[in-house]
Design a protein around this motif. Structure first.
Motif, PDB file in Angstrom:
ATOM      1  N   THR A   1      -0.081   2.194 -14.137  1.00  0.00           N
ATOM      2  CA  THR A   1      -0.996   1.134 -13.700  1.00  0.00           C
ATOM      3  C   THR A   1      -0.236  -0.166 -13.451  1.00  0.00           C
ATOM      4  O   THR A   1      -0.461  -0.861 -12.460  1.00  0.00           O
TER       5      THR A   1
ATOM      6  N   GLY B   1       1.405  -1.100  -9.972  1.00  0.00           N
ATOM      7  CA  GLY B   1       0.567  -1.689  -8.918  1.00  0.00           C
ATOM      8  C   GLY B   1       0.191  -3.134  -9.229  1.00  0.00           C
ATOM      9  O   GLY B   1       0.211  -3.999  -8.341  1.00  0.00           O
TER      10      GLY B   1
ATOM     11  N   SER C   1      -5.322  -0.348  -9.130  1.00  0.00           N
ATOM     12  CA  SER C   1      -4.173   0.369  -9.664  1.00  0.00           C
ATOM     13  C   SER C   1      -4.618   1.198 -10.856  1.00  0.00           C
ATOM     14  O   SER C   1      -5.385   0.718 -11.698  1.00  0.00           O
TER      15      SER C   1
ATOM     16  N   PHE D   1      -1.810   3.318  -6.337  1.00  0.00           N
ATOM     17  CA  PHE D   1      -2.051   1.909  -6.046  1.00  0.00           C
ATOM     18  C   PHE D   1      -2.727   1.821  -4.689  1.00  0.00           C
ATOM     19  O   PHE D   1      -2.272   2.442  -3.723  1.00  0.00           O
TER      20      PHE D   1
END
Ligand SMILES: Cc1ncc(COP(=O)(O)O)c(C=O)c1O
Length: 374
Positions: A81, A84, A203, A219
């Protein structure tokens, strides 16, 4: 196929009662097979796969785009995560005096990328959390003419609260503010479409509700914004023709693919693709309905035993597959130890226990948790 029939894809069910998907999901059998296929290929043949790996990546990206209602040009495959979120935080053209809004209580992955912007004169404004809710009007109240972005998780890690993204997106749009969503606690358990509500960036890592291997993620960057993110993290695969090794003057790839800067975790991403296909086959609406049933039973059973639910559950729209609870007297760590000893796997988060079943879990397993509490 009935939901319970999918349990054969999860040999983990024989090991324990696993209700911890907000932390990390057991991998379904087709996911392991997809990942293993490439590991074995490399094991037996080395780099033979390089002949076709670009094609594989394109197909994985197509699957990811379909999963979130985006076009493949707006999607990059990532490793987590944070990847992104960092692309957005470091790529946007901030000016000193700008500000952005993040709710209190966000997981740290959605805090630190923004805090580093303080060094560039950007103010980070924290929206309050009220009884574990984040209200659109509180976010709007923090906005002024220098507000550039709202960064928020679709589902909160510490409570399971699902924010009103439609309302927040409408406020952002009306004010010309960008909306960046951390989707890791939402994708795979609630239907999600980047165009409804319209978000600018999304993301999400793969290992939680998306049931994918570690080190995978997706993303999303809205088409018109791709060029606005500065090339802060660009590598050889960010270029228009990454197979051309001798031209150092290539333009960046016009699509979000430019954010896939170099060699990817293709075994893991093949697993992510298999998991997304499985979740699509099962059906996100069916998964959502099942999780509401399981969490209803859980919350009822907990209340009947004197526990306090800290997750907002008044309306269906604010609920997710996560339920957090505590006891008026007993310490959460003690409750967690008791459940672990009974082979019921959940998370301890601060002063609450977090329970997060997925689609293959059963009402019997919820009963097992309740029985283990005594
Ligand atoms: C809301 C949220 N964002 C992000 C993460 C993880 O971030 P990353 O995928 O970058 O490791 C978690 C949990 O680990 C989370 O709960």
């Amino acid at each position: 196929m009935e939901l319970h029939e999918y349990r054969s894809l999860f040999p983990s069910v024989a090991n324990h009662v696993y209700l911890n998907h907000a932390a990390c999901s057991p991998l379904p059998a087709p996911t392991v097979q997809a990942t293993q296929s490439l590991l074995e290929e490399q094991h037996l043949y080395g780099c033979r796969y390089s002949n076709g790996w670009m094609g594989l990546v394109d197909k994985i990206r197509d699957t990811a785009a379909r999963f979130i209602g985006a076009s493949p040009e707006e999607v990059a495959l990532t490793r987590n995560t944070s990847h992104g979120l960092l692309l957005v935080a470091n790529g946007l053209p901030w000016r000193s005096g700008d500000n952005l809004i993040v709710p209190h209580g966000e997981f740290t992955a959605n805090v630190y990328p923004w805090l580093t912007l303080r060094g560039r004169g950007v103010e980070v404004r924290f929206a309050p959390m009220r009884d574990n809710r984040i209200l659109p009007e509180d976010i709007e109240a923090l906005m002024d003419s220098r507000t550039r972005l709202v960064a928020i998780s679709a589902v909160q890690f510490g409570s399971g609260f699902r924010c009103d993204l439609h309302a927040i997106a409408a406020i952002c749009r009306a004010r010309g503010v960008l909306l960046c969503v951390d989707g890791i606690q939402a994708l795979g358990q609630v239907p999600f479409n980047v165009n409804d509500p319209q978000v600018d960036f999304l993301s999400a890592g793969g290992p939680k509700w998306l049931m994918a291997p570690l080190g995978t993620g997706i993303f999303y960057c809205r088409k018109g914004l791709i060029e606005q993110l500065a090339p802060v993290f660009m590598g050889w695969r960010s270029t228009l023709d990454s197979e051309n090794y001798y031209d150092y003057n290539m333009p960046w790839h016009p699509t979000a693919r430019r954010f896939e800067e170099a060699t990817l975790n293709i075994p893991g991403l093949l697993g992510l693709q298999a998991s997304m296909n499985l979740l699509t086959e099962v059906g996100l609406e069916r998964i959502r309905a099942h999780l509401l049933r399981l969490t209803d039973a859980l919350a009822d059973g907990l209340r009947a035993r004197g526990y306090v639910i800290t997750t907002p559950m008044d309306s269906e729209s604010e609920r997710s597959g996560i339920v957090c609870f505590k006891h008026p007297v007993r310490k959460a760590a003690e409750i967690h130890a008791q459940l672990t000893a009974a082979n019921v796997i959940v998370s301890l988060r601060g002063d609450v226990i977090r329970v997060s079943p997925h689609f293959y879990n059963t009402l019997e397993e919820i009963e097992s948790l309740l029985r283990a509490l005594g």
